[in-house]
Design an enzyme around this catalytic site. Structure first.
Site, PDB file in Angstrom:
ATOM      1  N   LYS A 125      14.784  87.162  35.029  1.00 20.54           N
ATOM      2  CA  LYS A 125      14.290  87.859  36.633  1.00 20.54           C
ATOM      3  C   LYS A 125      15.457  88.239  37.350  1.00 20.54           C
ATOM      4  O   LYS A 125      15.880  89.886  37.916  1.00 20.54           O
ATOM      5  CB  LYS A 125      13.632  86.793  37.586  1.00 20.54           C
ATOM      6  CG  LYS A 125      13.800  87.350  38.958  1.00 20.54           C
ATOM      7  CD  LYS A 125      14.648  86.827  39.414  1.00 20.54           C
ATOM      8  CE  LYS A 125      14.585  87.986  41.581  1.00 20.54           C
ATOM      9  NZ  LYS A 125      15.555  87.524  41.821  1.00 20.54           N
ATOM     10  N   ASP A 143       9.408  88.928  39.406  1.00 19.97           N
ATOM     11  CA  ASP A 143       9.605  88.055  40.470  1.00 19.97           C
ATOM     12  C   ASP A 143       8.598  87.155  41.038  1.00 19.97           C
ATOM     13  O   ASP A 143       7.245  87.773  40.512  1.00 19.97           O
ATOM     14  CB  ASP A 143      10.620  88.427  41.334  1.00 19.97           C
ATOM     15  CG  ASP A 143       9.753  89.290  42.882  1.00 19.97           C
ATOM     16  OD1 ASP A 143       8.357  90.350  42.193  1.00 19.97           O
ATOM     17  OD2 ASP A 143      10.103  88.900  44.213  1.00 19.97           O
TER      18      ASP A 143
END
Length: 216
Positions: A125, A143
């Site tokens: 991420k 996310d």
DNA sequence: CTCCCGATAT
DNA sequence: ATATCAGGAG
């Protein structure tokens, strides 16, 4: 296939809605260069971007680059970032990460997923945020918000963020990847919240599966 | 899977 | 009181 066509139409509606509602969506972490974005994103784990911005304002004055963080006193750094949570881990990771940046990359931030994720505290991420927003390389950042919205909207049935990323890459045009992530996050923060989502003020209710599946 | 962890909204 | 916040490592 009928199901595929339906999904494609759904994606188009979502993309149009997001573009209409959040035309200016950008990264909401404050940064002046790739390095600052890398550190800010490491700090943003399980913490609001708003809190990170408060912390980084002074942090980057005291530690302007990888060399400064590499030589930081752990206790001092811990106190500086305490309010972002997980501060012991984050301190260890940031110092280790920056020592690696200095040793292997001359203090610069590398531009590949593999190199980025090899750094301490940098997962997929975080790496994708840096690639997308600092280097303008198209990426879909999955996310907590993007995961939640993608599942509610029926864009994926996967649970694993990496699998969700691949599902989304198949159905979203490459040139929209980075902005799509920001727009989903805006929507997730304001309307499609984890708790008490405001479905009545969401323009996507008709095509959303959430009211029926309720997360599972 | 567990642990890391403070700040904030509900 | 508890869920959640631009997750990652062991």
């Amino acid at each position: 296939m009928a199901a595929e066509k339906k999904l494609k139409e759904k994606v188009e509606k979502i993309l149009i809605y997001l573009e209409e509602k959040y035309p200016e969506a950008v990264c909401s972490l404050n940064f002046k260069n790739p390095f600052q974005l890398l550190i800010a994103t490491i700090l943003s784990a399980q913490c609001t971007d708003k809190r990170v911005n408060v912390v980084t304002k002074d942090l980057f004055k005291k530690y302007p680059d990888a060399f400064a963080f590499a030589n930081a006193d752990p206790k001092e750094l811990q106190e500086a970032i305490r309010s972002t949570g997980f501060y012991r881990n984050k301190t260890k990771n940031i110092i280790s990460c920056c020592r690696d940046l200095v040793k292997k990359y001359g203090g610069e931030v590398p531009q590949t997923l593999e190199e980025l994720t090899s750094l301490a505290g940098v997962g997929r991420k975080t790496a994708n945020v840096v690639l997308g927003d600092a280097f303008n390389i198209p990426r879909i950042v999955v996310d907590t918000h993007v995961k939640r919205l993608s599942r509610r909207l029926g864009l994926t049935r996967e649970e694993n963020p990496e699998k969700i990323e691949f599902d989304l890459m198949k159905i979203i045009p490459t040139e929209r990847w980075t902005k799509f992530g920001h727009q989903m996050i805006y929507h997730g923060r304001t309307i499609c919240k984890a708790r008490n989502p405001k479905c009545d003020s969401c323009g996507l209710v008709e095509i959303c599966e959430y009211p029926s599946i309720k997360e599972e």
